[in-house]
Scaffold this active site. Structure first.
Site, PDB file in Angstrom:
ATOM      1  N   VAL A  12       0.780  -1.193   0.006  1.00 20.05           N
ATOM      2  CA  VAL A  12       0.002  -0.080  -0.209  1.00 20.05           C
ATOM      3  C   VAL A  12       0.665   1.259  -0.001  1.00 20.05           C
ATOM      4  O   VAL A  12       0.486   2.171  -0.567  1.00 20.05           O
ATOM      5  CB  VAL A  12      -0.928  -0.063   1.305  1.00 20.05           C
ATOM      6  CG1 VAL A  12      -1.857   1.281   1.262  1.00 20.05           C
ATOM      7  CG2 VAL A  12      -1.993  -1.329   1.380  1.00 20.05           C
ATOM      8  N   LYS A 100      -6.475  -1.436   9.271  1.00 22.57           N
ATOM      9  CA  LYS A 100      -7.866  -1.931   9.937  1.00 22.57           C
ATOM     10  C   LYS A 100      -7.536  -2.675  11.016  1.00 22.57           C
ATOM     11  O   LYS A 100      -8.535  -2.392  12.103  1.00 22.57           O
ATOM     12  CB  LYS A 100      -8.523  -2.638   9.057  1.00 22.57           C
ATOM     13  CG  LYS A 100      -7.619  -3.835   8.552  1.00 22.57           C
ATOM     14  CD  LYS A 100      -7.723  -4.117   6.982  1.00 22.57           C
ATOM     15  CE  LYS A 100      -6.312  -4.890   6.536  1.00 22.57           C
ATOM     16  NZ  LYS A 100      -6.651  -5.476   5.352  1.00 22.57           N
ATOM     17  N   VAL A 127     -11.460  -0.197   5.315  1.00 24.14           N
ATOM     18  CA  VAL A 127     -12.644  -0.996   4.913  1.00 24.14           C
ATOM     19  C   VAL A 127     -12.996  -1.031   3.692  1.00 24.14           C
ATOM     20  O   VAL A 127     -12.937   0.184   2.915  1.00 24.14           O
ATOM     21  CB  VAL A 127     -13.906  -0.700   5.924  1.00 24.14           C
ATOM     22  CG1 VAL A 127     -15.072  -1.653   5.385  1.00 24.14           C
ATOM     23  CG2 VAL A 127     -13.664  -0.706   7.359  1.00 24.14           C
ATOM     24  N   GLY A 129     -11.132  -1.460   0.801  1.00 28.43           N
ATOM     25  CA  GLY A 129     -10.044  -0.842  -0.042  1.00 28.43           C
ATOM     26  C   GLY A 129     -10.407   0.268  -0.798  1.00 28.43           C
ATOM     27  O   GLY A 129     -10.670   1.168  -0.177  1.00 28.43           O
ATOM     28  N   GLY A 182      -1.670 -11.383  -4.995  1.00 24.89           N
ATOM     29  CA  GLY A 182      -1.197 -10.225  -4.161  1.00 24.89           C
ATOM     30  C   GLY A 182      -2.422  -9.547  -3.260  1.00 24.89           C
ATOM     31  O   GLY A 182      -2.436  -8.538  -2.775  1.00 24.89           O
ATOM     32  N   GLU A 185      -3.302 -11.188   2.908  1.00 27.00           N
ATOM     33  CA  GLU A 185      -2.695 -10.772   3.955  1.00 27.00           C
ATOM     34  C   GLU A 185      -1.285 -11.295   3.807  1.00 27.00           C
ATOM     35  O   GLU A 185      -1.296 -12.440   3.500  1.00 27.00           O
ATOM     36  CB  GLU A 185      -3.361 -10.761   5.100  1.00 27.00           C
ATOM     37  CG  GLU A 185      -4.815 -10.058   5.274  1.00 27.00           C
ATOM     38  CD  GLU A 185      -4.439  -8.369   5.383  1.00 27.00           C
ATOM     39  OE1 GLU A 185      -3.999  -8.124   6.112  1.00 27.00           O
ATOM     40  OE2 GLU A 185      -5.023  -7.984   4.310  1.00 27.00           O
ATOM     41  N   ASP A 196      -9.474 -10.703   9.123  1.00 26.48           N
ATOM     42  CA  ASP A 196      -9.701  -9.288   8.479  1.00 26.48           C
ATOM     43  C   ASP A 196     -11.031  -8.920   8.276  1.00 26.48           C
ATOM     44  O   ASP A 196     -11.155  -7.763   8.636  1.00 26.48           O
ATOM     45  CB  ASP A 196      -9.031  -9.693   7.191  1.00 26.48           C
ATOM     46  CG  ASP A 196      -8.866  -8.434   6.032  1.00 26.48           C
ATOM     47  OD1 ASP A 196      -8.208  -7.557   6.674  1.00 26.48           O
ATOM     48  OD2 ASP A 196      -9.780  -8.393   5.287  1.00 26.48           O
ATOM     49  N   LYS A 200     -12.935  -5.344   9.963  1.00 25.55           N
ATOM     50  CA  LYS A 200     -13.655  -4.369   9.273  1.00 25.55           C
ATOM     51  C   LYS A 200     -15.060  -4.148   9.661  1.00 25.55           C
ATOM     52  O   LYS A 200     -15.710  -3.333   9.801  1.00 25.55           O
ATOM     53  CB  LYS A 200     -13.746  -4.899   7.512  1.00 25.55           C
ATOM     54  CG  LYS A 200     -12.191  -4.699   7.138  1.00 25.55           C
ATOM     55  CD  LYS A 200     -12.050  -5.445   5.847  1.00 25.55           C
ATOM     56  CE  LYS A 200     -10.736  -5.087   5.292  1.00 25.55           C
ATOM     57  NZ  LYS A 200     -10.526  -6.250   3.998  1.00 25.55           N
ATOM     58  N   GLY A 298      -5.907  -4.858  -2.895  1.00 23.87           N
ATOM     59  CA  GLY A 298      -5.088  -4.388  -4.225  1.00 23.87           C
ATOM     60  C   GLY A 298      -4.543  -3.275  -3.997  1.00 23.87           C
ATOM     61  O   GLY A 298      -5.039  -2.415  -3.156  1.00 23.87           O
TER      62      GLY A 298
HETATM   63  N1  HSE Z   1      -6.324  -9.136   2.435  1.00 24.94           N
HETATM   64  C1  HSE Z   1      -7.487  -8.351   2.469  1.00 24.94           C
HETATM   65  C2  HSE Z   1      -8.465  -8.694   1.379  1.00 24.94           C
HETATM   66  C3  HSE Z   1      -6.781  -7.125   1.849  1.00 24.94           C
HETATM   67  O1  HSE Z   1      -8.431  -9.608   0.879  1.00 24.94           O
HETATM   68  O2  HSE Z   1      -9.367  -8.069   1.366  1.00 24.94           O
HETATM   69  C4  HSE Z   1      -7.803  -5.882   1.814  1.00 24.94           C
HETATM   70  O3  HSE Z   1      -8.027  -5.303   3.184  1.00 24.94           O
END
Ligand code: HSE
Length: 407
Positions: A12, A100, A127, A129, A182, A185, A196, A200, A298
Protein backbone atom coordinates in the site's frame (compact mmCIF):
# COMPACT_ATOMS: atom_id res chain seq x y z
CA UNK A 1 2.62 23.25 -0.19
CA UNK A 2 1.72 20.61 2.40
CA UNK A 3 4.47 18.29 3.57
CA UNK A 4 3.51 14.70 4.32
CA UNK A 5 5.33 11.60 5.51
CA UNK A 6 4.57 7.99 4.64
CA UNK A 7 5.17 5.33 7.31
CA UNK A 8 5.81 2.02 5.52
CA UNK A 9 6.78 1.21 1.96
CA UNK A 10 5.02 -2.12 1.45
CA UNK A 11 2.29 -2.85 -1.09
CA UNK A 12 0.00 0.00 0.00
CA UNK A 13 2.81 2.43 0.91
CA UNK A 14 4.51 2.14 -2.46
CA UNK A 15 1.08 2.50 -4.10
CA UNK A 16 0.47 5.72 -2.17
CA UNK A 17 3.82 7.17 -3.29
CA UNK A 18 3.05 6.13 -6.87
CA UNK A 19 -0.41 7.73 -6.82
CA UNK A 20 0.84 10.99 -5.25
CA UNK A 21 3.72 11.28 -7.73
CA UNK A 22 1.75 10.27 -10.82
CA UNK A 23 -1.33 12.39 -10.10
CA UNK A 24 0.47 15.46 -8.85
CA UNK A 25 -1.42 17.88 -11.06
CA UNK A 26 -4.93 16.57 -10.54
CA UNK A 27 -4.27 16.26 -6.79
CA UNK A 28 -3.10 19.89 -6.79
CA UNK A 29 -6.34 20.95 -8.46
CA UNK A 30 -8.46 19.07 -5.94
CA UNK A 31 -6.49 19.89 -2.79
CA UNK A 32 -5.74 23.48 -3.94
CA UNK A 33 -2.21 22.95 -2.67
CA UNK A 34 0.73 20.82 -3.69
CA UNK A 35 1.21 17.67 -1.62
CA UNK A 36 4.84 16.81 -1.19
CA UNK A 37 6.20 13.61 0.31
CA UNK A 38 9.07 14.71 2.55
CA UNK A 39 9.86 11.38 4.22
CA UNK A 40 9.19 7.69 3.81
CA UNK A 41 9.86 5.59 6.90
CA UNK A 42 10.99 2.01 6.35
CA UNK A 43 13.58 -0.25 7.94
CA UNK A 44 14.58 -1.46 4.48
CA UNK A 45 16.59 0.41 1.88
CA UNK A 46 15.50 1.02 -1.69
CA UNK A 47 18.61 2.42 -3.42
CA UNK A 48 17.26 1.81 -6.92
CA UNK A 49 14.12 3.90 -6.54
CA UNK A 50 14.18 7.40 -8.06
CA UNK A 51 12.93 8.77 -4.73
CA UNK A 52 15.47 6.84 -2.58
CA UNK A 53 16.58 10.10 -0.92
CA UNK A 54 13.21 10.38 0.88
CA UNK A 55 13.78 7.28 3.01
CA UNK A 56 14.56 7.45 6.70
CA UNK A 57 14.73 4.82 9.44
CA UNK A 58 14.26 7.40 12.17
CA UNK A 59 10.64 8.06 13.17
CA UNK A 60 11.63 10.94 15.46
CA UNK A 61 12.95 12.84 12.47
CA UNK A 62 9.37 12.90 11.12
CA UNK A 63 7.76 13.53 14.50
CA UNK A 64 9.99 16.50 15.26
CA UNK A 65 9.67 18.11 11.82
CA UNK A 66 7.05 20.79 12.25
CA UNK A 67 6.68 21.17 8.51
CA UNK A 68 5.08 17.72 8.30
CA UNK A 69 1.37 18.24 8.76
CA UNK A 70 -0.01 14.88 7.66
CA UNK A 71 1.35 11.41 8.35
CA UNK A 72 0.20 8.46 6.26
CA UNK A 73 0.46 5.23 8.26
CA UNK A 74 0.49 2.19 5.98
CA UNK A 75 2.71 -0.15 8.00
CA UNK A 76 -0.08 -2.40 9.27
CA UNK A 77 -0.23 -4.13 12.66
CA UNK A 78 -0.45 -2.57 16.10
CA UNK A 79 3.22 -2.26 17.02
CA UNK A 80 4.75 0.21 16.40
CA UNK A 81 1.91 1.73 14.35
CA UNK A 82 -0.21 2.59 17.42
CA UNK A 83 2.65 4.36 19.21
CA UNK A 84 3.61 6.29 16.08
CA UNK A 85 0.06 7.36 15.23
CA UNK A 86 -0.64 8.39 18.82
CA UNK A 87 2.55 10.46 18.97
CA UNK A 88 1.77 12.14 15.65
CA UNK A 89 -1.72 13.13 16.80
CA UNK A 90 -0.37 14.37 20.14
CA UNK A 91 2.19 16.43 18.23
CA UNK A 92 -0.15 18.30 15.91
CA UNK A 93 -0.08 16.04 12.85
CA UNK A 94 -3.23 14.65 11.25
CA UNK A 95 -3.06 10.97 10.37
CA UNK A 96 -4.43 8.95 7.46
CA UNK A 97 -4.23 5.18 7.70
CA UNK A 98 -5.29 2.02 5.89
CA UNK A 99 -4.55 -0.06 8.99
CA UNK A 100 -7.76 -1.89 9.89
CA UNK A 101 -6.18 -3.76 12.80
CA UNK A 102 -5.20 -0.45 14.38
CA UNK A 103 -8.61 1.18 13.85
CA UNK A 104 -10.52 -1.91 15.01
CA UNK A 105 -8.47 -2.14 18.23
CA UNK A 106 -7.75 1.49 19.01
CA UNK A 107 -10.14 3.59 16.91
CA UNK A 108 -12.08 5.25 19.76
CA UNK A 109 -8.88 6.15 21.61
CA UNK A 110 -7.18 7.64 18.55
CA UNK A 111 -10.31 9.50 17.45
CA UNK A 112 -10.50 11.09 20.89
CA UNK A 113 -6.87 12.24 20.74
CA UNK A 114 -7.48 13.64 17.26
CA UNK A 115 -10.60 15.41 18.51
CA UNK A 116 -8.85 16.85 21.58
CA UNK A 117 -6.12 18.26 19.33
CA UNK A 118 -8.47 19.49 16.58
CA UNK A 119 -6.85 17.15 14.05
CA UNK A 120 -8.10 14.57 11.61
CA UNK A 121 -7.70 10.83 11.88
CA UNK A 122 -9.06 9.33 8.64
CA UNK A 123 -9.12 5.68 7.58
CA UNK A 124 -11.38 5.22 4.55
CA UNK A 125 -9.01 2.60 3.08
CA UNK A 126 -9.30 0.36 6.15
CA UNK A 127 -12.65 -1.05 4.96
CA UNK A 128 -13.47 -2.06 1.42
CA UNK A 129 -10.11 -1.04 -0.11
CA UNK A 130 -10.98 1.47 -2.82
CA UNK A 131 -14.74 1.58 -2.08
CA UNK A 132 -15.93 4.81 -0.51
CA UNK A 133 -18.02 3.49 2.37
CA UNK A 134 -17.04 5.08 5.70
CA UNK A 135 -17.43 8.65 4.53
CA UNK A 136 -20.88 7.98 2.97
CA UNK A 137 -22.03 6.21 6.15
CA UNK A 138 -20.84 9.06 8.34
CA UNK A 139 -21.90 11.89 6.06
CA UNK A 140 -24.38 11.05 3.34
CA UNK A 141 -26.50 8.68 5.42
CA UNK A 142 -26.34 10.86 8.51
CA UNK A 143 -30.09 11.54 8.42
CA UNK A 144 -30.86 7.83 8.77
CA UNK A 145 -30.99 5.58 11.79
CA UNK A 146 -28.91 2.69 10.51
CA UNK A 147 -29.85 -0.67 11.95
CA UNK A 148 -28.17 -3.42 9.92
CA UNK A 149 -24.95 -4.01 8.01
CA UNK A 150 -24.12 -7.08 5.93
CA UNK A 151 -20.90 -7.17 3.98
CA UNK A 152 -18.51 -9.20 1.94
CA UNK A 153 -15.47 -7.57 3.45
CA UNK A 154 -12.53 -9.68 2.35
CA UNK A 155 -11.37 -9.93 -1.24
CA UNK A 156 -9.19 -13.00 -0.78
CA UNK A 157 -11.91 -15.20 0.68
CA UNK A 158 -14.46 -13.96 -1.84
CA UNK A 159 -12.01 -14.81 -4.61
CA UNK A 160 -11.51 -18.31 -3.16
CA UNK A 161 -15.24 -18.94 -2.69
CA UNK A 162 -15.97 -17.71 -6.22
CA UNK A 163 -13.36 -20.06 -7.68
CA UNK A 164 -14.87 -22.95 -5.70
CA UNK A 165 -18.41 -21.99 -6.71
CA UNK A 166 -17.87 -21.27 -10.40
CA UNK A 167 -14.88 -23.43 -11.34
CA UNK A 168 -15.08 -26.26 -8.83
CA UNK A 169 -11.55 -25.33 -7.77
CA UNK A 170 -10.21 -26.85 -4.56
CA UNK A 171 -9.76 -24.47 -1.64
CA UNK A 172 -5.94 -24.75 -1.51
CA UNK A 173 -5.48 -24.03 -5.23
CA UNK A 174 -7.73 -20.99 -5.06
CA UNK A 175 -5.83 -19.66 -2.02
CA UNK A 176 -2.48 -20.11 -3.79
CA UNK A 177 -3.83 -18.15 -6.77
CA UNK A 178 -5.12 -15.32 -4.52
CA UNK A 179 -1.70 -15.09 -2.86
CA UNK A 180 0.01 -15.00 -6.24
CA UNK A 181 -2.23 -12.12 -7.31
CA UNK A 182 -1.29 -10.16 -4.17
CA UNK A 183 -4.72 -10.08 -2.52
CA UNK A 184 -3.93 -12.06 0.62
CA UNK A 185 -2.60 -10.65 3.89
CA UNK A 186 1.01 -11.45 4.81
CA UNK A 187 -0.45 -14.15 7.02
CA UNK A 188 -3.27 -15.62 4.90
CA UNK A 189 -4.82 -16.94 8.13
CA UNK A 190 -6.03 -13.39 8.73
CA UNK A 191 -8.09 -13.70 5.54
CA UNK A 192 -9.33 -17.28 5.63
CA UNK A 193 -10.04 -17.42 9.36
CA UNK A 194 -12.20 -14.31 9.11
CA UNK A 195 -9.91 -12.09 11.21
CA UNK A 196 -9.60 -9.41 8.52
CA UNK A 197 -13.39 -9.34 8.03
CA UNK A 198 -13.81 -9.17 11.81
CA UNK A 199 -11.68 -6.01 11.98
CA UNK A 200 -13.70 -4.45 9.18
CA UNK A 201 -17.12 -5.22 10.68
CA UNK A 202 -15.81 -3.73 13.96
CA UNK A 203 -15.01 -0.48 12.15
CA UNK A 204 -18.32 -0.41 10.25
CA UNK A 205 -20.42 -1.20 13.32
CA UNK A 206 -18.53 1.32 15.46
CA UNK A 207 -19.15 4.04 12.91
CA UNK A 208 -22.75 3.12 12.07
CA UNK A 209 -23.95 2.57 15.64
CA UNK A 210 -21.71 5.03 17.51
CA UNK A 211 -19.87 2.85 20.05
CA UNK A 212 -16.63 0.97 19.65
CA UNK A 213 -16.93 -2.73 18.87
CA UNK A 214 -13.73 -4.63 19.69
CA UNK A 215 -12.55 -7.66 17.70
CA UNK A 216 -12.70 -9.95 20.73
CA UNK A 217 -16.46 -9.20 21.05
CA UNK A 218 -17.20 -10.51 17.55
CA UNK A 219 -18.00 -14.18 16.92
CA UNK A 220 -15.61 -15.03 14.07
CA UNK A 221 -15.55 -18.11 11.86
CA UNK A 222 -13.59 -18.44 8.59
CA UNK A 223 -13.89 -20.53 5.46
CA UNK A 224 -11.30 -23.28 6.06
CA UNK A 225 -14.00 -25.93 6.42
CA UNK A 226 -16.02 -24.99 3.35
CA UNK A 227 -16.14 -27.87 0.87
CA UNK A 228 -17.25 -28.37 -2.71
CA UNK A 229 -20.09 -30.55 -1.37
CA UNK A 230 -21.39 -27.68 0.77
CA UNK A 231 -21.33 -25.28 -2.15
CA UNK A 232 -23.31 -27.86 -4.15
CA UNK A 233 -25.99 -27.91 -1.46
CA UNK A 234 -25.98 -24.11 -1.46
CA UNK A 235 -26.42 -24.05 -5.24
CA UNK A 236 -29.30 -26.53 -5.02
CA UNK A 237 -30.92 -24.18 -2.52
CA UNK A 238 -30.40 -21.34 -5.07
CA UNK A 239 -27.64 -19.61 -3.22
CA UNK A 240 -23.89 -19.10 -2.93
CA UNK A 241 -21.62 -19.42 0.09
CA UNK A 242 -20.08 -16.08 1.09
CA UNK A 243 -18.03 -14.95 4.06
CA UNK A 244 -20.33 -12.40 5.67
CA UNK A 245 -19.59 -9.73 8.25
CA UNK A 246 -22.84 -8.79 9.92
CA UNK A 247 -23.94 -6.39 12.63
CA UNK A 248 -27.47 -5.56 13.74
CA UNK A 249 -28.73 -2.92 16.14
CA UNK A 250 -31.24 -4.46 18.57
CA UNK A 251 -34.28 -2.83 20.14
CA UNK A 252 -32.58 -2.86 23.55
CA UNK A 253 -29.79 -0.63 22.19
CA UNK A 254 -27.26 -3.47 22.10
CA UNK A 255 -25.88 -4.94 18.92
CA UNK A 256 -24.92 -8.29 17.45
CA UNK A 257 -21.71 -8.55 15.45
CA UNK A 258 -20.34 -11.65 13.75
CA UNK A 259 -18.35 -13.03 10.84
CA UNK A 260 -19.23 -16.43 9.38
CA UNK A 261 -19.66 -18.24 6.06
CA UNK A 262 -23.32 -18.08 5.11
CA UNK A 263 -25.48 -19.25 2.26
CA UNK A 264 -26.69 -16.13 0.49
CA UNK A 265 -29.82 -16.75 -1.63
CA UNK A 266 -29.58 -15.58 -5.24
CA UNK A 267 -32.29 -12.98 -4.69
CA UNK A 268 -29.91 -11.16 -2.33
CA UNK A 269 -27.48 -8.99 -4.33
CA UNK A 270 -24.57 -10.00 -2.12
CA UNK A 271 -24.72 -13.49 -3.64
CA UNK A 272 -23.63 -12.02 -7.00
CA UNK A 273 -20.53 -10.23 -5.69
CA UNK A 274 -17.67 -12.21 -7.15
CA UNK A 275 -13.89 -12.54 -7.23
CA UNK A 276 -11.91 -9.95 -5.28
CA UNK A 277 -14.85 -7.55 -5.14
CA UNK A 278 -16.32 -6.48 -1.82
CA UNK A 279 -19.81 -5.17 -1.11
CA UNK A 280 -21.32 -3.60 1.94
CA UNK A 281 -25.08 -3.44 2.32
CA UNK A 282 -26.38 -0.97 4.86
CA UNK A 283 -30.00 -0.72 6.03
CA UNK A 284 -31.40 2.57 7.26
CA UNK A 285 -34.87 3.60 8.35
CA UNK A 286 -35.29 6.33 5.74
CA UNK A 287 -33.19 5.06 2.87
CA UNK A 288 -33.90 1.30 2.99
CA UNK A 289 -31.04 -0.74 1.49
CA UNK A 290 -27.89 0.88 0.12
CA UNK A 291 -25.08 -1.18 -1.35
CA UNK A 292 -21.44 -0.13 -1.77
CA UNK A 293 -19.54 -2.25 -4.26
CA UNK A 294 -16.02 -2.28 -5.69
CA UNK A 295 -12.49 -3.60 -5.46
CA UNK A 296 -11.82 -4.47 -1.85
CA UNK A 297 -8.13 -5.30 -2.10
CA UNK A 298 -5.07 -4.53 -4.15
CA UNK A 299 -2.35 -1.92 -4.21
CA UNK A 300 -3.85 0.90 -6.27
CA UNK A 301 -7.52 0.72 -5.17
CA UNK A 302 -6.37 0.92 -1.53
CA UNK A 303 -3.79 3.62 -2.28
CA UNK A 304 -6.43 5.69 -4.06
CA UNK A 305 -8.62 5.66 -0.93
CA UNK A 306 -5.62 6.68 1.21
CA UNK A 307 -4.73 9.58 -1.08
CA UNK A 308 -8.36 10.75 -1.19
CA UNK A 309 -8.22 10.97 2.61
CA UNK A 310 -4.96 12.94 2.38
CA UNK A 311 -6.62 15.41 0.00
CA UNK A 312 -9.56 15.70 2.41
CA UNK A 313 -7.11 16.35 5.25
CA UNK A 314 -5.34 19.05 3.26
CA UNK A 315 -8.67 20.74 2.61
CA UNK A 316 -9.54 20.61 6.31
CA UNK A 317 -6.20 21.24 7.95
CA UNK A 318 -7.72 23.35 10.66
CA UNK A 319 -11.14 21.70 10.95
CA UNK A 320 -12.22 18.40 12.42
CA UNK A 321 -14.05 15.99 10.15
CA UNK A 322 -17.16 14.02 10.99
CA UNK A 323 -15.74 10.57 11.79
CA UNK A 324 -16.12 9.61 15.42
CA UNK A 325 -17.53 7.16 17.93
CA UNK A 326 -17.24 6.62 21.66
CA UNK A 327 -15.54 3.87 23.69
CA UNK A 328 -17.42 0.55 23.78
CA UNK A 329 -18.38 -1.58 26.75
CA UNK A 330 -18.32 -5.24 27.65
CA UNK A 331 -22.07 -5.83 27.52
CA UNK A 332 -22.71 -3.78 24.36
CA UNK A 333 -22.32 -6.73 21.97
CA UNK A 334 -24.78 -9.55 22.61
CA UNK A 335 -23.80 -13.20 22.52
CA UNK A 336 -24.20 -14.39 18.93
CA UNK A 337 -26.17 -17.45 20.10
CA UNK A 338 -29.09 -15.08 20.77
CA UNK A 339 -29.22 -13.92 17.13
CA UNK A 340 -32.03 -15.20 14.95
CA UNK A 341 -31.23 -16.98 11.69
CA UNK A 342 -32.24 -19.93 9.65
CA UNK A 343 -29.62 -22.59 9.01
CA UNK A 344 -28.81 -25.30 6.54
CA UNK A 345 -27.86 -28.35 8.54
CA UNK A 346 -26.49 -31.58 7.12
CA UNK A 347 -26.45 -34.78 9.17
CA UNK A 348 -25.58 -38.41 8.51
CA UNK A 349 -28.48 -40.35 7.05
CA UNK A 350 -30.10 -43.05 9.20
CA UNK A 351 -33.45 -44.82 9.39
CA UNK A 352 -36.36 -42.55 10.27
CA UNK A 353 -34.20 -39.43 10.50
CA UNK A 354 -36.39 -37.29 8.23
CA UNK A 355 -39.42 -37.83 10.47
CA UNK A 356 -37.38 -37.00 13.57
CA UNK A 357 -36.05 -33.83 11.95
CA UNK A 358 -39.58 -32.68 11.10
CA UNK A 359 -40.79 -33.60 14.58
CA UNK A 360 -38.05 -31.59 16.29
CA UNK A 361 -37.46 -28.66 13.90
CA UNK A 362 -40.97 -28.24 12.46
CA UNK A 363 -41.49 -27.19 8.89
CA UNK A 364 -38.07 -27.73 7.26
CA UNK A 365 -37.07 -27.83 3.57
CA UNK A 366 -34.98 -30.85 2.58
CA UNK A 367 -32.16 -30.27 0.07
CA UNK A 368 -30.41 -33.00 -1.88
CA UNK A 369 -27.24 -33.30 -3.93
CA UNK A 370 -25.86 -35.83 -6.39
CA UNK A 371 -24.18 -38.78 -4.63
CA UNK A 372 -25.39 -37.46 -1.26
CA UNK A 373 -27.44 -40.52 -0.30
CA UNK A 374 -25.58 -40.93 3.00
CA UNK A 375 -26.51 -37.42 4.09
CA UNK A 376 -29.66 -35.47 4.90
CA UNK A 377 -29.55 -31.70 4.49
CA UNK A 378 -32.38 -29.43 5.58
CA UNK A 379 -33.14 -25.76 6.08
CA UNK A 380 -34.59 -24.75 9.45
CA UNK A 381 -37.13 -22.03 10.17
CA UNK A 382 -35.62 -18.87 11.68
CA UNK A 383 -34.72 -19.21 15.31
CA UNK A 384 -32.17 -18.12 17.89
CA UNK A 385 -29.04 -20.18 17.40
CA UNK A 386 -28.93 -21.57 20.91
CA UNK A 387 -32.39 -23.10 20.33
CA UNK A 388 -31.15 -24.72 17.12
CA UNK A 389 -28.24 -26.17 19.12
CA UNK A 390 -30.65 -27.57 21.70
CA UNK A 391 -32.72 -29.19 18.94
CA UNK A 392 -29.64 -30.66 17.32
CA UNK A 393 -28.72 -32.21 20.66
CA UNK A 394 -32.21 -33.74 20.82
CA UNK A 395 -31.82 -35.10 17.28
CA UNK A 396 -28.61 -36.79 18.36
CA UNK A 397 -27.25 -37.33 14.83
CA UNK A 398 -23.73 -36.82 13.46
CA UNK A 399 -23.65 -33.26 12.15
CA UNK A 400 -21.65 -32.86 8.92
CA UNK A 401 -22.08 -29.09 8.67
CA UNK A 402 -24.25 -26.23 9.80
CA UNK A 403 -24.33 -22.97 7.82
CA UNK A 404 -26.18 -19.72 8.42
CA UNK A 405 -28.60 -18.58 5.72
CA UNK A 406 -28.60 -14.85 5.16
CA UNK A 407 -31.95 -13.06 4.92
N1 HSE B 1 -6.36 -9.18 2.47
C1 HSE B 1 -7.39 -8.20 2.38
C2 HSE B 1 -8.47 -8.73 1.45
C3 HSE B 1 -6.81 -6.93 1.81
O1 HSE B 1 -8.26 -9.78 0.82
O2 HSE B 1 -9.55 -8.18 1.40
C4 HSE B 1 -7.67 -5.75 1.94
O3 HSE B 1 -7.98 -5.45 3.26
Amino acid sequence: MVQVAVLGHGVVGSGVVEVIHQHKESIYKKAKQEINIKYILDIREFPDLPYHNLFTKNFDEILNDEEVKIVIEVMGGINPAFEYVKKCLENGKSVVTSNKELVAQKGAELLKIANDNNLNFLFEASVGGGIPVLRPIAQCLAANDLYEINGILNGTTNFILTKMDKENMEFADALALAQKLGYAERDPGADIDGIDSCRKICILASLAFGKHVYPNQVYTEGIRNITLEQKEYAQNFNGAIKLIGRSVLKENGKISAAVYPAIVPYDNQLSHVEDVFNAIMVRGDAIGDVMFYGRGAGKLPTASAVVADVIDCVKHLSARKYLSWSEGSEDYVENEEKSISSFMICVKNQNGIKDRITEIFGNVEFITRKNGEDEIAFVTPKEQEYKITEKLNLLNAAVLFKLHILD
